[in-house]
Design a protein around this motif. Structure first.
Motif, short mmCIF file in Angstrom:
data_model
loop_
_atom_site.label_atom_id
_atom_site.label_comp_id
_atom_site.label_asym_id
_atom_site.label_seq_id
_atom_site.Cartn_x
_atom_site.Cartn_y
_atom_site.Cartn_z
N ALA A 1 -36.97 41.65 77.06
CA ALA A 1 -37.86 40.54 77.25
C ALA A 1 -38.81 40.32 76.11
O ALA A 1 -39.07 39.00 75.38
CB ALA A 1 -38.89 40.69 78.25
N THR A 2 -39.42 41.61 75.41
CA THR A 2 -40.28 41.39 74.20
C THR A 2 -39.44 40.98 72.99
O THR A 2 -39.98 40.02 72.24
CB THR A 2 -40.63 42.90 73.89
N ALA A 3 -38.04 41.21 72.81
CA ALA A 3 -37.21 40.66 71.58
C ALA A 3 -36.95 39.26 71.91
O ALA A 3 -36.93 38.59 70.81
CB ALA A 3 -36.21 41.80 71.56
N ALA A 4 -36.52 38.84 73.22
CA ALA A 4 -36.42 37.53 73.26
C ALA A 4 -37.38 36.65 73.07
O ALA A 4 -37.25 35.58 72.47
CB ALA A 4 -36.13 37.40 74.88
N LEU A 5 -38.78 37.00 72.95
CA LEU A 5 -39.71 36.30 72.84
C LEU A 5 -39.73 36.19 71.26
O LEU A 5 -40.50 35.15 70.91
CB LEU A 5 -40.97 36.88 73.44
N LYS A 6 -39.31 36.95 70.61
CA LYS A 6 -39.40 36.86 69.05
C LYS A 6 -38.31 35.68 68.69
O LYS A 6 -38.07 35.56 67.35
CB LYS A 6 -39.09 38.09 68.48
N ASP A 7 -37.40 35.35 69.39
CA ASP A 7 -36.29 34.30 69.07
C ASP A 7 -36.42 33.08 69.83
O ASP A 7 -35.62 32.85 70.60
CB ASP A 7 -34.91 35.17 69.54
N GLN A 8 -37.46 32.52 69.62
CA GLN A 8 -37.93 31.03 70.12
C GLN A 8 -36.88 30.10 69.88
O GLN A 8 -36.60 29.22 70.78
CB GLN A 8 -39.33 30.59 69.99
N ALA A 9 -36.23 30.25 68.68
CA ALA A 9 -35.33 29.04 68.51
C ALA A 9 -34.10 29.08 69.28
O ALA A 9 -33.60 28.01 69.50
CB ALA A 9 -35.15 29.31 66.84
N TYR A 10 -33.59 30.45 69.70
CA TYR A 10 -32.53 30.50 70.30
C TYR A 10 -32.96 30.12 71.95
O TYR A 10 -31.99 29.34 72.58
CB TYR A 10 -32.20 31.88 70.71
N MET A 11 -34.12 30.23 72.35
CA MET A 11 -34.39 29.84 73.77
C MET A 11 -34.71 28.44 73.68
O MET A 11 -34.12 27.35 74.79
CB MET A 11 -35.84 30.44 74.25
N VAL A 12 -35.28 27.75 72.61
CA VAL A 12 -35.42 26.27 72.43
C VAL A 12 -34.11 25.74 72.56
O VAL A 12 -33.88 24.42 73.20
CB VAL A 12 -36.24 26.05 71.75
N ALA A 13 -33.20 26.09 71.77
CA ALA A 13 -31.93 25.59 71.89
C ALA A 13 -31.27 25.59 72.96
O ALA A 13 -30.58 24.76 73.28
CB ALA A 13 -30.80 26.24 70.69
N THR A 14 -31.10 26.77 73.54
CA THR A 14 -30.73 26.60 74.96
C THR A 14 -30.97 25.72 75.80
O THR A 14 -30.49 25.12 76.69
CB THR A 14 -30.76 28.13 75.66
#
Length: 360
Positions: free
Chosen positions: A255-268
């Motif tokens: 979860a901590t690492a996922a927060l560092k990849d906002q571009a991936y989440m926003v693209a999803t």
């Protein structure tokens, strides 16, 4: 025979998704509102690395995760609590702040686990009518009673997919008694964050909680990581009933690492919205009533409970699994998760064919 206590015995089990595809049919699961994509590669790598220390207990205070959430959202780390999915936090809020002497209130078609949480602590569960699948602030305020301790609202809503504008939520909070806790469940919040209407500031009043999860937009449903922003006094009481070491080390790291990849989440989220609108348009053109959604799913109004049941059975026979919504008081509806484009195409095709058959 050893019997459970009476109020537990009277409860129905929480309705789980049934995902048994017929023999020879490929399972197409559009029933659990899981993410369109797997987690960010950064999350996968961090979670795998954390397994090397799997013989050690996880951080009971979720230190790195809280700091990452604090930095991203501009909220105080010390006011963040993390749960084994947001369901744990919902259940613990009911356990800490409601009992058989008072009531929990929610909209009529709210997330069914709100009712379950109230039943577990023997609180009366009251509902306020909705207007065409939309939460009515006026109806909620009218439904408040002297013994109402908690008001739960999901925003965006599940299973309706509809969203309450910030101004209306502020009006709800201002209209509630000061000793009634407002819990805003934003499990699908990332899908609507582009609107720029955060609600975290309401927590500063001392009478509001905002919950979120990593299960949806971040694609970490299998890791069970939820979180929320809590007033200090609420957080202190909640920790008394929360399980210590409730989130695995791998879950916290991912979860901590996922927060560092906002571009991936926003693209999803953007891809989900594009597929959702295309799917919704096809169903509307076929004659279905499909309300606008601000989530990774759509609600499909089938016309009657019987039509919904027959459509669900026909889809399951083909290996396509949507989610019936009788538990949310919407027996005439099915809910469809926005999954892979090919799966959505198959589901839409089956529903289009069924609509034609209904007309003949």
């Amino acid at each position: 025979m050893i019997r459970s206590v009476s109020h537990i015995s009277a409860m129905s089990p929480y309705a789980l998704a049934q995902l048994n595809a017929p023999e020879g049919k490929r399972l197409i699961s559009l029933s659990q509102n899981e993410s369109l994509h797997p987690p960010s590669p950064l999350a996968v790598e961090a979670g795998a690395k954390a397994l090397k220390a799997g013989h050690l207990y996880p951080d009971p205070d979720w230190g790195e995760l809280r700091e990452a959430l604090s930095g991203l959202h501009g909220i105080p780390a010390e006011s963040i609590l993390c749960g084994n999915g947001s369901m744990e936090l919902i259940a613990c809020l009911a356990q800490a702040f409601a009992d058989e002497q008072n009531a929990v209130l929610a909209p009529a078609h709210a997330y069914p686990f709100f009712r379950t949480a109230a039943q577990m602590v023997q609180a009366r569960f009251d509902v306020a009518p909705e207007s065409d699948g939309r939460v009515s602030v006026d109806a909620l305020l009218t439904a408040v009673r002297p013994d109402t301790r908690i008001v739960f609202v999901a925003n965006p809503g599940n299973p309706t997919g509809t969203r309450i504008p910030r101004a209306k939520l502020v009006r709800l909070r201002e209209g509630l008694p000061g000793d009634t806790l407002l819990v805003i469940d934003e499990a699908y919040g990332e899908f609507a964050d582009y609107l720029g209407e955060p609600m975290f500031d309401l927590v500063g009043r001392g009478d509001t909680v905002v919950l979120r999860t990593f299960s949806k937009a971040y694609g970490l449903a299998g890791m069970r990581v939820g979180w929320g922003l809590f007033p200090p006094e609420i957080a202190r009481e909640l920790r008394k009933v929360m399980s210590p070491n409730n989130i695995s080390a791998a879950g916290q790291a991912a979860a901590t690492a996922a927060l560092k990849d906002q571009a991936y989440m926003v693209a999803t989220c953007r891809e989900t919205a594009m597929l959702r609108e295309g799917f919704r348009t096809r169903l509307q053109q076929a004659g279905y009533d499909v309300p606008k959604s601000s989530t990774n799913f759509v609600l499909i109004r089938m016309g009657s409970p019987d039509k919904a049941h027959r459509a669900d059975e026909a889809l399951r026979a083909e290996g396509v699994f949507l989610r019936p919504q009788g538990g949310a008081g919407l027996a005439d509806c099915l809910r469809a998760t926005i999954g892979a484009a090919d799966d959505l195409d198959i589901a839409a095709g089956r529903l289009e064919r069924r609509a034609k058959e209904e007309k003949t």
